[in-house]
Structures are given as structure tokens and as C-alpha cells.
Enzyme design. Sequence first.
Site, PDB file in Angstrom:
ATOM      1  N   SER A  64       0.840  -1.229  -0.043  1.00  0.00           N
ATOM      2  CA  SER A  64      -0.001   0.252  -0.080  1.00  0.00           C
ATOM      3  C   SER A  64       0.830   1.361   0.107  1.00  0.00           C
ATOM      4  O   SER A  64       2.095   1.146   0.060  1.00  0.00           O
ATOM      5  CB  SER A  64      -0.733  -0.034   1.044  1.00  0.00           C
ATOM      6  OG  SER A  64      -0.192   0.396   2.531  1.00  0.00           O
ATOM      7  N   LYS A  65       0.149   2.298  -0.314  1.00  0.00           N
ATOM      8  CA  LYS A  65       0.914   3.550  -0.326  1.00  0.00           C
ATOM      9  C   LYS A  65       2.026   3.943   0.896  1.00  0.00           C
ATOM     10  O   LYS A  65       2.753   4.672   0.912  1.00  0.00           O
ATOM     11  CB  LYS A  65      -0.142   4.800  -0.149  1.00  0.00           C
ATOM     12  CG  LYS A  65      -0.931   4.852  -1.647  1.00  0.00           C
ATOM     13  CD  LYS A  65      -0.321   5.964  -2.235  1.00  0.00           C
ATOM     14  CE  LYS A  65      -0.497   5.861  -3.905  1.00  0.00           C
ATOM     15  NZ  LYS A  65       0.335   6.324  -4.657  1.00  0.00           N
ATOM     16  N   ARG A  66       1.417   3.334   2.110  1.00  0.00           N
ATOM     17  CA  ARG A  66       2.361   3.480   3.409  1.00  0.00           C
ATOM     18  C   ARG A  66       3.670   3.149   3.130  1.00  0.00           C
ATOM     19  O   ARG A  66       4.633   3.902   3.832  1.00  0.00           O
ATOM     20  CB  ARG A  66       1.662   2.675   4.368  1.00  0.00           C
ATOM     21  CG  ARG A  66       0.959   3.523   5.400  1.00  0.00           C
ATOM     22  CD  ARG A  66       0.486   2.162   6.410  1.00  0.00           C
ATOM     23  NE  ARG A  66      -0.135   1.053   5.731  1.00  0.00           N
ATOM     24  CZ  ARG A  66       0.173  -0.133   5.639  1.00  0.00           C
ATOM     25  NH1 ARG A  66       1.256  -0.600   6.155  1.00  0.00           N
ATOM     26  NH2 ARG A  66      -0.649  -1.166   5.108  1.00  0.00           N
TER      27      ARG A  66
END
Length: 471
Positions: free
Chosen positions: A235-237
Site C-alpha cells: 500500500s501507499k504506506r
Amino acid sequence: MKLRFAPSPTGFLHVGGARTAIFNLLHARRHGGIMALRIEDTDVERSKQHHADQILASLKWLGCEWDEGPIYQSDRLDRYRERVEELVSKGLAYRCYCSVDDLEAERRAAEEKGEAFRYPGRCRTRTDEPAGQPSAVRIKVPPEAIEFDDLIRGHVRFEAEQIDDFVLLRSDGNPTYHLSVVVDDVDMGITHVARGDDHLSNTPKHVVLFRAFGVEPPTFAHLPLILGSDKKRLSKRTGATSTEEYQKMGILPQALFNFLMLLGWAPGGDREIISRDDATAIFDLSDVNKSAAVFDAEKLAWVNGQYLMAMSAAEIHPHLAEFLPEAPVLDAKLEKLLELYKIRSRTLVELAAQVRDYYISDTAVTYEDEAVKKHLKGDDLATRMRDLRETLAGDAAFTIESTEAAVRALGEAKGLGAGKYIHPLRVALVGRVSSPPIFDVAVGLGRNSTLARLDELIRRIDAGNLAPQVL
Ligand code: GLU
């Protein structure tokens, strides 16, 4: 054999989606099959044409071509309705008049009891057709367990209780994902469906639907999840997730292709660098791992560096152009620079940043703080730089060998180590603590620029200000 990639145009091309496209393409090419592209845009709220366009552009950039399509599901709504009517008239599907509110209340009640909600099939046996009341269409799911052999996961079994009479057509006349995907896979003659693991729970529903249409389901291959460096779903994290972002970071399409191909598949012999052609000769969906793959951005940068190193300047330049608008033409100077710097760069952005030093004005070089602290010191700095300038100006040949010999001779004559000249010279020429061999740099810049940059350093020392002059 016919495969397809079927993205939903609700955003950019996720790297997980790109890997799905690559695996489908490689399997099709390996076995002489057809690769089709289908845009699953029946979700009118979330689907956008600009996302579809962006996905197509990313696929093309990555080198994921297709033989058929793109087919847009939004063009086929009548076909889905037609096929649903067929199932209704055969008694394989039925109209459901249950209200959304009632169903929602039942779902909540089930959840409170800690149970999964299943539609109880209330309208299955209904004989009346209340006029003017909206209805959805549901499939009659047979009472047997659903089993199939997945190329990656092996034998898979879902108990009958796990699958309820799911909706095919919503009361607003729009098809569900399950309906459109199966109608299309049937009409397109798809033989193999490779898609993300997250679809595994949908597959028994699709099997039911294929059988209702009287068609053998295709062979399924559910691809393992891609995890981020935190071992959670990518994910973007933990970093970029779109193909386009990697393109902007200066990753080469063939390097990203190579890297994504290895997320869940290995060509054997610990090989990390493998061309698409070599992979095509040996790839098979049945060799893909069951376990999740970890997306290691460091490794991607390394793979990219390996590709840069192996490419000629002429091969690199078309990819570099957008990162280095200062050098639109591959002339002898740029060719030399690319050869010099490609082994020192992991991305096109890094490569462009280094090559750019040679295209800026001679008075605009910025000196890194670290370079200033380390190498621009000593009371005799200005004297050393004047001597250096005079020495280089007097070197008629101005080759790598002649400039080096001249500077070393200067050091000896002054009783100083050559480093006293070489390190500040590097700062004058590129502003950095590290660079390719400095005489390669000087010759790459040419005599005029080398002398002009030394003049600029001397000017800044005399002015007591090492920053470029703001004009
Ligand atoms: N449109 C689906 C998705 O984007 C893929 C469905 C499929 O491959 O069957 O996840």
C-alpha cells in the site's frame, strides 16, 4: 488458448495489476495463445475514462501488448441483460423483490450474532410478480459443494453453505461484477483466468454461473498477494504503488517488467535478470508460487541499475529524454557522458542529475555543503586554484592522460599531494564529493568549460562566497 487482463478503471495501474497483466501475457505467448484486454467499467460511480486511458498508456509503456480489445463492459450492458433473461426463462435465475432495507437489517442481525449473512432464498419460490415493484435477479445456486483445480493453489473446495443466491442484475438494471465477468469470459472464449488471490472467494460463484450457461469454466490461476516491506498488503504506506510513479522515478519499463515477473515466479538458478524473451520461453502459470511475494523497492532500483549498465547510450537516450530536456540530441558528448555515468546510476533520474552538471552554465554549479567543508579549505586554496588553472590552460592536448600528467607534475613541483588539486577541481567542475574519474569529467566538459568553472571557483573564493551568483 486465450487469456485476458481485465482492469477496473477506478485508478492508475497498480503494480499488482501490472504483474497480473505480465503473467497473463507471458503464459499466452509461451503457449501461442491470444491475449485480450477488457476494461471492467460497469461501476459507473467509480469508473472513469481518464483512468482507462492512463491504464492503457501504462501497459503500453511497460511493453504489455494485447491482441484483442480493449473491450469496454459499458458497451455490453444489453448483452448482460439478455443473458440474464435467458437464465430466468430457463428457471436457473429468479427475480428478487426483497427491499434493500430489509436485506440490510438481516445482514446486521447476522453480524450481531457473529454469523456471515447469506440470502435465505426467500424469492426463489415466489410465483407472483408484484407490478411496479423493483426487482433484482439472483442465480439459483445448486446445493452441491463447488470444486475446481487452480493452477497455483491446487484443488480448491467451497462448501455449498458458503455460497448464497447472489445477485446478477441489480434492481437498477446494472449487472454485477460476477455477471459481466462470466458473460464476457464465455463470449470471448477465455480458456485461462489468472487474477489476484483476492478474487478467490468470487471464483465458486463464477463456476456456478459458467455451468448455468452450460459452459465448462476456464482454468483458474490465483496469483499470490504482493506485500510491502512491512509484510502487509502493498500500500501507499510503504512506497509507490502505481506503475506511473515508477516511470516518473526513472525506472526503465524493461526493468520493471523483469522485477514484477519475479514477484511469485523464479526462472531457476537464482537468476535475477532475465529478458522478456527468455522468460517467454519458459514461463508457465503453474510454476507461480502460492506464497505471497514481497515488493522490495531497493531490489527494483538494483535491477534497474543492472539494465542501465548493460544498455548502450543509444538505447538509454530515448528513455532519458524526458528527464533531461537539456540534452535532446544524442551527440558525441552525451554519448560519452552516458557511458561514463550509466554505471553510476540506478535510475534515469539519478543519471539525468549527474549528466545535467555538464549542461548547466559554467557559473551555475552548486557546491554541495559536504564538498565545500571537505575540499575548499586552506589559506593557500586560491593560489592552488590559480596554479591549477594555469597548468590546465597550458595543456594543449587536453586528453585524460595529458591533464592527469599535468596536474600530478604540478603537485610534485609544489611539493603537495595531487589531491590538493584534484579534490577542489572536482568541486569546481561538478560541485560534488564524488564523480567519475575527474580527468574524464574535465575532458567530457572540454577545455573551455573546465577553465570557466575554475575561473568561477576562483571568483567565488575571492568574493568569500561559495554560492553561485544570483543574476
Ligand atoms: N476487474 C477485476 C479487478 O480489477 C478483475 C477481474 C478478473 O480478472 O476476473 O480486480
